[in-house]
Design a protein around this motif. Structure first.
Motif, mmCIF file in Angstrom:
data_model
loop_
_atom_site.group_PDB
_atom_site.id
_atom_site.type_symbol
_atom_site.label_atom_id
_atom_site.label_comp_id
_atom_site.label_asym_id
_atom_site.label_seq_id
_atom_site.Cartn_x
_atom_site.Cartn_y
_atom_site.Cartn_z
ATOM 1 N N LEU A 112 -7.803 -31.509 37.371
ATOM 2 C CA LEU A 112 -7.228 -31.494 36.027
ATOM 3 C C LEU A 112 -5.863 -30.833 36.009
ATOM 4 C CD1 LEU A 112 -10.215 -30.635 33.651
ATOM 5 C CD2 LEU A 112 -8.978 -32.788 33.859
ATOM 6 N N PHE A 113 -5.692 -29.801 36.822
ATOM 7 C CA PHE A 113 -4.411 -29.104 36.922
ATOM 8 C C PHE A 113 -3.318 -30.050 37.383
ATOM 9 C CE2 PHE A 113 -1.819 -25.851 39.446
ATOM 10 C CZ PHE A 113 -1.087 -25.478 38.343
ATOM 11 N N GLY A 114 -3.600 -30.838 38.429
ATOM 12 C CA GLY A 114 -2.629 -31.812 38.920
ATOM 13 C C GLY A 114 -2.336 -32.897 37.913
ATOM 14 N N TYR A 115 -3.373 -33.345 37.210
ATOM 15 C CA TYR A 115 -3.182 -34.402 36.211
ATOM 16 C C TYR A 115 -2.284 -33.913 35.071
ATOM 17 C CZ TYR A 115 -4.108 -37.858 32.628
ATOM 18 O OH TYR A 115 -3.949 -38.817 31.665
ATOM 19 N N ASN A 116 -2.592 -32.744 34.511
ATOM 20 C CA ASN A 116 -1.795 -32.212 33.409
ATOM 21 C C ASN A 116 -0.341 -32.010 33.827
ATOM 22 O OD1 ASN A 116 -4.015 -32.099 31.684
ATOM 23 N ND2 ASN A 116 -4.549 -30.016 32.292
ATOM 24 N N THR A 117 -0.136 -31.480 35.029
ATOM 25 C CA THR A 117 1.222 -31.247 35.514
ATOM 26 C C THR A 117 1.992 -32.553 35.644
ATOM 27 O OG1 THR A 117 0.415 -29.323 36.754
ATOM 28 C CG2 THR A 117 2.602 -30.150 37.316
ATOM 29 N N GLY A 118 1.332 -33.605 36.116
ATOM 30 C CA GLY A 118 1.987 -34.899 36.233
ATOM 31 C C GLY A 118 2.490 -35.415 34.896
ATOM 32 N N LEU A 119 1.671 -35.279 33.856
ATOM 33 C CA LEU A 119 2.085 -35.699 32.514
ATOM 34 C C LEU A 119 3.305 -34.917 32.053
ATOM 35 C CD1 LEU A 119 1.769 -36.998 29.707
ATOM 36 C CD2 LEU A 119 0.039 -35.244 29.194
ATOM 37 N N VAL A 153 8.834 -24.840 36.929
ATOM 38 C CA VAL A 153 8.019 -23.625 36.946
ATOM 39 C C VAL A 153 7.321 -23.433 35.599
ATOM 40 C CG1 VAL A 153 8.093 -21.107 37.073
ATOM 41 C CG2 VAL A 153 9.368 -22.471 38.722
ATOM 42 N N LEU A 154 8.053 -23.644 34.508
ATOM 43 C CA LEU A 154 7.463 -23.488 33.176
ATOM 44 C C LEU A 154 6.357 -24.517 32.944
ATOM 45 C CD1 LEU A 154 10.671 -22.840 31.012
ATOM 46 C CD2 LEU A 154 8.912 -21.187 31.678
ATOM 47 N N LEU A 155 6.560 -25.735 33.420
ATOM 48 C CA LEU A 155 5.547 -26.772 33.217
ATOM 49 C C LEU A 155 4.303 -26.520 34.055
ATOM 50 C CD1 LEU A 155 7.768 -29.982 33.011
ATOM 51 C CD2 LEU A 155 6.717 -28.677 31.147
ATOM 52 N N TRP A 156 4.486 -26.008 35.292
ATOM 53 C CA TRP A 156 3.323 -25.618 36.091
ATOM 54 C C TRP A 156 2.546 -24.509 35.383
ATOM 55 C CZ3 TRP A 156 1.078 -28.003 40.038
ATOM 56 C CH2 TRP A 156 1.822 -28.876 40.843
ATOM 57 N N ALA A 157 3.254 -23.555 34.793
ATOM 58 C CA ALA A 157 2.591 -22.462 34.077
ATOM 59 C C ALA A 157 1.842 -22.975 32.853
ATOM 60 C CB ALA A 157 3.626 -21.412 33.667
ATOM 61 N N LEU A 158 2.459 -23.897 32.108
ATOM 62 C CA LEU A 158 1.798 -24.490 30.945
ATOM 63 C C LEU A 158 0.540 -25.244 31.368
ATOM 64 C CD1 LEU A 158 1.706 -25.283 27.941
ATOM 65 C CD2 LEU A 158 3.204 -27.226 28.510
ATOM 66 N N SER A 159 0.648 -26.010 32.439
ATOM 67 C CA SER A 159 -0.504 -26.752 32.940
ATOM 68 C C SER A 159 -1.623 -25.810 33.355
ATOM 69 C CB SER A 159 -0.085 -27.624 34.128
ATOM 70 O OG SER A 159 -1.201 -28.322 34.656
ATOM 71 N N CYS A 160 -1.265 -24.709 33.994
ATOM 72 C CA CYS A 160 -2.259 -23.716 34.403
ATOM 73 C C CYS A 160 -2.978 -23.142 33.185
ATOM 74 C CB CYS A 160 -1.586 -22.605 35.201
ATOM 75 S SG CYS A 160 -2.714 -21.332 35.813
ATOM 76 N N MET A 161 -2.233 -22.833 32.129
ATOM 77 C CA MET A 161 -2.826 -22.286 30.918
ATOM 78 C C MET A 161 -3.779 -23.280 30.263
ATOM 79 S SD MET A 161 -1.003 -21.177 27.333
ATOM 80 C CE MET A 161 -0.862 -22.912 26.871
ATOM 81 N N VAL A 162 -3.327 -24.532 30.131
ATOM 82 C CA VAL A 162 -4.151 -25.562 29.482
ATOM 83 C C VAL A 162 -5.424 -25.825 30.284
ATOM 84 C CG1 VAL A 162 -4.232 -28.012 28.850
ATOM 85 C CG2 VAL A 162 -2.194 -26.649 28.326
ATOM 86 N N THR A 163 -5.287 -25.925 31.606
ATOM 87 C CA THR A 163 -6.451 -26.196 32.453
ATOM 88 C C THR A 163 -7.438 -25.041 32.411
ATOM 89 O OG1 THR A 163 -5.026 -27.489 33.931
ATOM 90 C CG2 THR A 163 -7.185 -26.852 34.770
ATOM 91 N N CYS A 183 -14.998 -24.984 22.368
ATOM 92 C CA CYS A 183 -14.628 -26.167 23.142
ATOM 93 C C CYS A 183 -13.927 -27.190 22.264
ATOM 94 C CB CYS A 183 -15.875 -26.775 23.791
ATOM 95 S SG CYS A 183 -15.543 -28.245 24.784
ATOM 96 N N ARG A 184 -14.445 -27.382 21.057
ATOM 97 C CA ARG A 184 -13.823 -28.355 20.147
ATOM 98 C C ARG A 184 -12.401 -27.943 19.799
ATOM 99 N NH1 ARG A 184 -17.581 -30.084 15.374
ATOM 100 N NH2 ARG A 184 -18.611 -31.027 17.185
ATOM 101 N N ALA A 185 -12.183 -26.645 19.601
ATOM 102 C CA ALA A 185 -10.830 -26.171 19.295
ATOM 103 C C ALA A 185 -9.883 -26.432 20.457
ATOM 104 C CB ALA A 185 -10.879 -24.674 18.968
ATOM 105 N N VAL A 186 -10.351 -26.213 21.694
ATOM 106 C CA VAL A 186 -9.527 -26.473 22.874
ATOM 107 C C VAL A 186 -9.228 -27.960 22.998
ATOM 108 C CG1 VAL A 186 -9.500 -26.421 25.394
ATOM 109 C CG2 VAL A 186 -10.284 -24.434 24.121
ATOM 110 N N ILE A 187 -10.230 -28.800 22.736
ATOM 111 C CA ILE A 187 -10.039 -30.248 22.813
ATOM 112 C C ILE A 187 -8.969 -30.695 21.822
ATOM 113 C CG2 ILE A 187 -11.135 -32.468 22.329
ATOM 114 C CD1 ILE A 187 -13.727 -31.284 23.442
ATOM 115 N N ILE A 188 -9.020 -30.151 20.610
ATOM 116 C CA ILE A 188 -8.016 -30.510 19.595
ATOM 117 C C ILE A 188 -6.629 -30.070 20.044
ATOM 118 C CG2 ILE A 188 -7.236 -30.051 17.242
ATOM 119 C CD1 ILE A 188 -10.184 -29.832 16.428
ATOM 120 N N PHE A 189 -6.528 -28.858 20.597
ATOM 121 C CA PHE A 189 -5.238 -28.351 21.068
ATOM 122 C C PHE A 189 -4.677 -29.238 22.182
ATOM 123 C CE2 PHE A 189 -3.031 -25.791 24.299
ATOM 124 C CZ PHE A 189 -1.919 -25.400 23.565
ATOM 125 N N ILE A 190 -5.527 -29.597 23.160
ATOM 126 C CA ILE A 190 -5.071 -30.427 24.271
ATOM 127 C C ILE A 190 -4.671 -31.814 23.778
ATOM 128 C CG2 ILE A 190 -5.771 -31.531 26.430
ATOM 129 C CD1 ILE A 190 -7.545 -29.129 26.982
#
Length: 324
Positions: A112-119, A153-163, A183-190
């Motif tokens: 998931l970390f790699g996927y989010n970072t790619g986006l 670097v900022l995007l890797w950090a954001l991806s780490c936080m979201v994951t 979990c529902r709140a996190v899903i809405i945020f993502i």
């Protein structure tokens, strides 16, 4: 919310003991054909991205665009490696031990970390190229020298936080079910971050870029870069974006969407494996395809015509520093 198996997040959200432990007396269905396709495609994509990464790091001169591509390649490699190992695990039908269980947790979260970072990286690539076309003077003269590296670097950090948020709030690792409301709140945020922030930015900037370049005959003919970016983004939207939508829905509606899950994994594998092929296909010359060295092809694909370079003015050489 039903307890989620860790292999779960990437392969099959069901109870781990029911799937993996033969003592339950249950029999697992046959291995989906798409997993055999994943096992065939992912090593090829891993090798392609590995070769690409080696050329970008050691054989080619860097520019703002190749910095992003380097980080995108790292994200694709991590995703392909994790999904390959998890598919092997699914195919071999291992029984979960506690140590093995946490190994699968790590692989699933890294996926998931790699996927989010790619986006996030694809959005940054599209936005920066759009800005370089809309504001060429700023790009040549005022753009910070290390902007690409700082953004990555900022995007890797954001991806780490979201994951991490998704892992903590929506995946059970301690034998207790995660909070449904959290979990529902996190899903809405993502969902907001992915589909209302990054995806629209990617689409709008890409559309502006394509329209501007089509009107500029010189730019469309002089640089392959303007073909690489839309091709990569279209591939991502077609093959990878549905997977993120499916994962956000599967926490609530897995019984309805489970049959689509294996196909989404295959599509994500295809997306991460396709990028090096896109660079090679767009960068190669039609008349000399498969006859030029890989370095020449990649240099042509990533050549930045907007990048500051040496200019001569009235016989005096003015050196403008290369932006990296």
């Amino acid at each position: 919310m039903d307890e989620l198996n860790v292999t779960t997040l990437v392969l099959e959200p069901t109870n781990a003991s029911a799937v993996r432990n033969p003592s339950t007396g249950g029999t697992r269905q046959g291995i989906p054909a798409v997993h055999w396709a994943i096992l065939s495609i992912s090593p090829l994509g891993f090798a392609e991205n590995g070769v690409l990464l080696w050329f970008l790091c050691f054989r080619m001169r860097r520019n703002p665009f190749t910095v992003y591509i380097t980080h995108l390649s790292i994200a694709d490699i991590s995703l392909l490696f994790c999904i390959f190992i998890l598919s092997v695990d699914y195919t071999l039908d291992h029984e979960l031990s506690s140590s093995y269980y946490y190994t699968i947790v790590t692989l699933s979260v890294t996926f998931l970390f790699g996927y989010n970072t790619g986006l996030y990286l694809l959005t940054a690539i599209s936005v920066e190229r759009c800005l370089s076309v809309l504001y060429p003077i700023w790009y040549r003269c005022r753009r910070p020298k290390h902007q690409s590296a700082s953004v990555c670097v900022l995007l890797w950090a954001l991806s780490c936080m979201v994951t991490t948020m998704e892992y903590v709030m929506c995946i059970d690792t301690e034998g207790r079910g995660p909070s449904r409301s959290d979990c529902r709140a996190v899903i809405i945020f993502i969902a907001i971050l992915s589909f209302l922030v990054f995806t629209p930015l990617m689409l709008v900037s890409s559309t502006i870029l394509v329209v501007k370049i089509r009107k500029n005959t010189w730019a469309s003919r002089s640089s392959k870069l303007y073909r690489v970016i839309p091709a990569t983004i279209i591939t991502f939207l077609v093959f990878a974006m549905p997977m993120r939508l499916l994962y956000l829905l599967c926490y609530e509606y897995w019984s309805t969407l489970g049959n689509m899950h294996h196909i989404s994994l295959l599509f994500s594998t295809i997306n991460s494996s396709a990028n090096p092929f896109i660079y090679f296909f767009v960068g190669s010359s039609r008349k000399k395809r498969f006859k030029e060295s890989l370095k020449v092809v990649l240099t042509r694909a990533f050549k930045d015509e907007m990048q500051p370079r040496r200019q001569e003015d009235n016989g005096n050489t003015i050196t403008i520093e290369t932006v990296v």
